[in-house]
Every structure is written in structure tokens, then in C-alpha cells.
Motif scaffolding. Structure first.
Motif, mmCIF file in Angstrom:
data_model
loop_
_atom_site.group_PDB
_atom_site.id
_atom_site.type_symbol
_atom_site.label_atom_id
_atom_site.label_comp_id
_atom_site.label_asym_id
_atom_site.label_seq_id
_atom_site.Cartn_x
_atom_site.Cartn_y
_atom_site.Cartn_z
ATOM 1 N N ASP A 1 4.529 5.558 2.682
ATOM 2 C CA ASP A 1 3.996 6.844 3.136
ATOM 3 C C ASP A 1 5.047 7.475 4.031
ATOM 4 O OD1 ASP A 1 2.687 8.882 4.610
ATOM 5 O OD2 ASP A 1 0.752 7.910 4.320
ATOM 6 N N SER A 2 5.424 8.702 3.701
ATOM 7 C CA SER A 2 6.488 9.371 4.445
ATOM 8 C C SER A 2 6.108 9.681 5.886
ATOM 9 C CB SER A 2 6.891 10.662 3.734
ATOM 10 O OG SER A 2 5.785 11.544 3.641
ATOM 11 N N SER A 3 4.827 9.515 6.225
ATOM 12 C CA SER A 3 4.401 9.729 7.609
ATOM 13 C C SER A 3 4.937 8.652 8.538
ATOM 14 C CB SER A 3 2.868 9.743 7.693
ATOM 15 O OG SER A 3 2.314 10.741 6.874
ATOM 16 N N TRP A 4 5.339 7.518 7.964
ATOM 17 C CA TRP A 4 5.799 6.371 8.762
ATOM 18 C C TRP A 4 7.224 6.023 8.360
ATOM 19 C CZ3 TRP A 4 1.922 6.201 11.990
ATOM 20 C CH2 TRP A 4 0.632 6.486 11.537
ATOM 21 N N SER A 5 7.991 5.549 9.312
ATOM 22 C CA SER A 5 9.399 5.229 9.042
ATOM 23 C C SER A 5 9.570 3.911 8.304
ATOM 24 C CB SER A 5 10.189 5.184 10.356
ATOM 25 O OG SER A 5 9.640 4.224 11.242
ATOM 26 N N GLY A 6 8.564 3.055 8.367
ATOM 27 C CA GLY A 6 8.657 1.767 7.690
ATOM 28 C C GLY A 6 7.505 0.868 8.090
ATOM 29 N N ALA A 7 7.464 -0.319 7.498
ATOM 30 C CA ALA A 7 6.408 -1.271 7.807
ATOM 31 C C ALA A 7 6.934 -2.679 7.567
ATOM 32 C CB ALA A 7 5.179 -1.023 6.934
ATOM 33 N N ASN A 8 6.409 -3.632 8.320
ATOM 34 C CA ASN A 8 6.851 -5.022 8.235
ATOM 35 C C ASN A 8 6.103 -5.754 7.121
ATOM 36 O OD1 ASN A 8 8.129 -7.456 8.923
ATOM 37 N ND2 ASN A 8 6.487 -8.009 10.358
ATOM 38 N N ALA A 9 6.268 -5.261 5.903
ATOM 39 C CA ALA A 9 5.528 -5.796 4.768
ATOM 40 C C ALA A 9 6.364 -6.797 3.981
ATOM 41 C CB ALA A 9 5.097 -4.654 3.862
ATOM 42 N N ASP A 10 5.684 -7.554 3.102
ATOM 43 C CA ASP A 10 6.383 -8.495 2.232
ATOM 44 C C ASP A 10 7.047 -7.787 1.063
ATOM 45 O OD1 ASP A 10 5.559 -11.110 3.480
ATOM 46 O OD2 ASP A 10 3.584 -10.260 3.081
ATOM 47 N N ALA A 11 6.526 -6.601 0.730
ATOM 48 C CA ALA A 11 7.095 -5.800 -0.354
ATOM 49 C C ALA A 11 6.643 -4.359 -0.178
ATOM 50 C CB ALA A 11 6.646 -6.330 -1.719
ATOM 51 N N VAL A 12 7.311 -3.451 -0.884
ATOM 52 C CA VAL A 12 7.027 -2.024 -0.766
ATOM 53 C C VAL A 12 6.874 -1.430 -2.166
ATOM 54 C CG1 VAL A 12 7.867 0.215 0.066
ATOM 55 C CG2 VAL A 12 8.376 -1.871 1.371
ATOM 56 N N ILE A 13 5.890 -0.545 -2.340
ATOM 57 C CA ILE A 13 5.763 0.196 -3.592
ATOM 58 C C ILE A 13 5.697 1.694 -3.286
ATOM 59 C CG2 ILE A 13 4.624 -1.633 -4.892
ATOM 60 C CD1 ILE A 13 1.953 -0.140 -4.426
ATOM 61 N N GLU A 14 6.182 2.485 -4.209
ATOM 62 C CA GLU A 14 6.049 3.935 -4.104
ATOM 63 C C GLU A 14 5.014 4.453 -5.092
ATOM 64 O OE1 GLU A 14 9.615 6.192 -4.068
ATOM 65 O OE2 GLU A 14 10.661 4.840 -2.703
ATOM 66 N N ASP A 15 4.810 3.714 -6.170
ATOM 67 C CA ASP A 15 3.864 4.101 -7.213
ATOM 68 C C ASP A 15 2.954 2.904 -7.481
ATOM 69 O OD1 ASP A 15 2.711 4.518 -9.911
ATOM 70 O OD2 ASP A 15 4.060 6.246 -9.984
ATOM 71 N N LEU A 16 1.667 3.147 -7.643
ATOM 72 C CA LEU A 16 0.715 2.060 -7.856
ATOM 73 C C LEU A 16 1.017 1.251 -9.113
ATOM 74 C CD1 LEU A 16 -2.598 3.903 -6.902
ATOM 75 C CD2 LEU A 16 -1.411 2.142 -5.567
ATOM 76 N N ILE A 17 1.718 1.850 -10.072
ATOM 77 C CA ILE A 17 2.015 1.148 -11.316
ATOM 78 C C ILE A 17 2.935 -0.045 -11.079
ATOM 79 C CG2 ILE A 17 4.106 2.375 -12.033
ATOM 80 C CD1 ILE A 17 1.032 1.591 -14.234
ATOM 81 N N GLU A 18 3.624 -0.054 -9.937
ATOM 82 C CA GLU A 18 4.529 -1.154 -9.600
ATOM 83 C C GLU A 18 3.780 -2.401 -9.138
ATOM 84 O OE1 GLU A 18 7.724 0.191 -6.868
ATOM 85 O OE2 GLU A 18 6.814 2.166 -7.112
ATOM 86 N N LEU A 19 2.529 -2.239 -8.754
ATOM 87 C CA LEU A 19 1.823 -3.317 -8.063
ATOM 88 C C LEU A 19 1.603 -4.593 -8.882
ATOM 89 C CD1 LEU A 19 0.437 -4.198 -5.458
ATOM 90 C CD2 LEU A 19 -1.665 -3.166 -6.326
ATOM 91 N N PRO A 20 1.114 -4.526 -10.118
ATOM 92 C CA PRO A 20 0.842 -5.774 -10.849
ATOM 93 C C PRO A 20 2.037 -6.718 -10.925
ATOM 94 C CG PRO A 20 -0.214 -3.952 -11.963
ATOM 95 C CD PRO A 20 0.638 -3.353 -10.889
ATOM 96 N N LEU A 21 3.242 -6.199 -11.138
ATOM 97 C CA LEU A 21 4.422 -7.068 -11.201
ATOM 98 C C LEU A 21 4.711 -7.701 -9.850
ATOM 99 C CD1 LEU A 21 6.890 -5.109 -13.510
ATOM 100 C CD2 LEU A 21 5.640 -7.218 -14.023
ATOM 101 N N LEU A 22 4.490 -6.969 -8.778
ATOM 102 C CA LEU A 22 4.722 -7.525 -7.445
ATOM 103 C C LEU A 22 3.715 -8.615 -7.117
ATOM 104 C CD1 LEU A 22 5.691 -4.505 -5.163
ATOM 105 C CD2 LEU A 22 7.120 -6.425 -5.874
ATOM 106 N N VAL A 23 2.489 -8.448 -7.583
ATOM 107 C CA VAL A 23 1.492 -9.492 -7.370
ATOM 108 C C VAL A 23 1.883 -10.771 -8.099
ATOM 109 C CG1 VAL A 23 -0.902 -10.167 -7.821
ATOM 110 C CG2 VAL A 23 -0.399 -7.870 -6.951
ATOM 111 N N LYS A 24 2.395 -10.615 -9.307
ATOM 112 C CA LYS A 24 2.892 -11.797 -10.031
ATOM 113 C C LYS A 24 4.061 -12.434 -9.305
ATOM 114 C CE LYS A 24 1.436 -10.813 -14.761
ATOM 115 N NZ LYS A 24 1.859 -10.690 -16.172
ATOM 116 N N ALA A 25 4.946 -11.605 -8.763
ATOM 117 C CA ALA A 25 6.096 -12.119 -8.028
ATOM 118 C C ALA A 25 5.654 -12.871 -6.785
ATOM 119 C CB ALA A 25 7.033 -10.987 -7.646
#
Length: 224
Positions: free
Chosen positions: A194-218
Motif C-alpha cells: 500500500d503506497s500509504s506506507w513506506s514498508g512493512a516487516n513482512a515475510d513477503a510482499v505482493i502488489e497483486d492478489l494473483i501473486e498470493l497462491p504461489l507465495l503460500v506454496k513457497a
């Protein structure tokens, strides 16, 4: 093994910024006889500023608008009721929302949602997006008596899904209320950028929801 994926709603599944623009523009048009002394762009821009991405409840927003613009023919309570009634008709999903949920369900994953906000208002928006039936549990802060970033609401969702924190992934847009809070609850976390925030301490980042299933497998080594 990852058994469950849990989501935030606003800013993650629901494009709240676009939804707000639509509902406020619609409100202005429907009540133009009351607001005609205010330019449409001025009214919508000021609402968005006062709303602060949803972190200021609308009673305060409308009280301020009525005072600032000297609106006399309609009360702030009337504007608030109008907003609550009509928002669900302006809900905008992020791209690929339904496709992403279908893919996750096809992988036999359980799905949950944890969102702050008013109970019936948020549920109406979830129904309007056409996604309610994809979820095995939905927790809304008003109805639960707990709100993010309290770890208790994350643990409650996990208990309802009967999965451990290590078997789950949380997806959200807010660096503190979603990402850090979920991590404190022991979950892996994916940040919906989200462009409202400069970043987040996450394990991974997505810009489009379509990216999510592959990241869950990873997140589970690609095995199910």
C-alpha cells in the motif's frame, strides 16, 4: 504445512480508497440540493482527508464537514446514515480477488478474515464483494469485542479454524495492525503493498492478489 490463509479486508481485498471516492461522489449527486454551495471536488477531497484511510469514524468526519461547510439542510446524523446505507453499493474489489480465492480453495486451504470496523457494515461490504461464502470464519472487531492489533483476535480466528500459528499465513496492508500484529501471534505474514506506507516487516510482499497462491506454496516449501 500451511493449512490456512487469513486476510484483512479494507486495503487488502476491498479497494477502500476507490470505494470511498465512489460513495462520496454518489452522495454528493444524490444530495446536490443540500450541497450545491460546495464544489463536488472540494467536498470529496475534504471527506477523504478527514477520513484518514478509515481510521477516523464517520460520525467525526460528518460533524466536521457540516461545521466547516455550514451545511444547514441536512444533519451529520443524516449524512452518516446515508453513508452506512449506500457504501455497500460502491464496493470495489482489488483485481483478481475472486480468482485468487478460488485458487486457494482449490488447494484445500481454509480461509479466514479478520477486520476492524462495525459489524453489520463490514459484513454488508463482504457480501457485496461476493466473497462471504469463500471464508470458513470471519471475525469483525465490533462483534468480537477485540480489534487488531490485539493478538487475541488472531488467536481466536486460528482456534475457530483449528490450526496453529505455524500452519497459517496472514495477508494485510497495515504494517502494524496486520503485519506486526500477526507476526506477534506467531503467524507468517504477507504484506499487500500500500503506497500509504513506506514498508512493512513482512515475510513477503505482493502488489497483486494473483501473486498470493504461489507465495503460500513457497511458504511451505512448495508442498501440499
Amino acid at each position: 504445512m500451511i493449512k490456512a490463509v487469513l486476510f484483512d479486508l479494507d486495503g487488502t481485498l476491498l479497494d477502500r480508497d476507490e470505494s470511498v471516492k465512489l460513495v462520496i461522489a454518489d452522495q454528493y449527486s444524490r444530495h446536490h440540493h443540500v450541497l450545491s454551495h460546495i464544489p463536488k471536488d472540494t467536498y470529496t477531497t475534504r471527506f477523504i482527508e478527514l477520513d484518514a484511510h478509515g481510521y477516523v469514524w464517520k460520525d467525526k468526519v460528518y460533524q466536521q464537514l457540516v461545521q466547516e461547510f455550514q451545511i444547514e439542510k441536512m444533519t451529520w446524523e443524516g449524512f452518516l446514515e446515508d453513508y452506512l446505507t449506500h457504501f455497500k453499493h460502491s464496493c470495489v474489489p482489488f483485481p483478481n480477488l475472486i480468482q485468487m480465492l478460488k485458487t486457494l480453495k482449490s488447494e484445500s486451504l481454509q480461509l479466514g478474515m479478520i477486520t476492524n470496523g462495525k459489524g453489520q457494515f463490514q459484513m454488508d461490504n463482504i457480501v457485496a464483494l461476493g466473497i462471504k461464502d469463500y471464508f470458513d470464519t470471519i471475525l469483525i472487531s465490533e462483534w468480537e469485542g477485540i480489534k487488531k492489533p490485539d493478538a487475541k483476535i488472531f488467536r481466536r480466528a486460528l482456534e475457530q479454524l483449528e490450526v496453529s500459528p505455524e500452519e497459517s499465513v496472514f495477508v494485510g496492508d497495515h504494517p502494524e495492525n496486520d503485519v506486526n500484529a500477526a507476526k506477534r501471534a506467531g503467524m507468517q505474514c504477507i504484506w499487500k503493498k500500500d503506497s500509504s506506507w513506506s514498508g512493512a516487516n513482512a515475510d513477503a510482499v505482493i502488489e497483486d492478489l494473483i501473486e498470493l497462491p504461489l507465495l503460500v506454496k513457497a511458504a511451505e516449501g512448495g508442498k501440499r
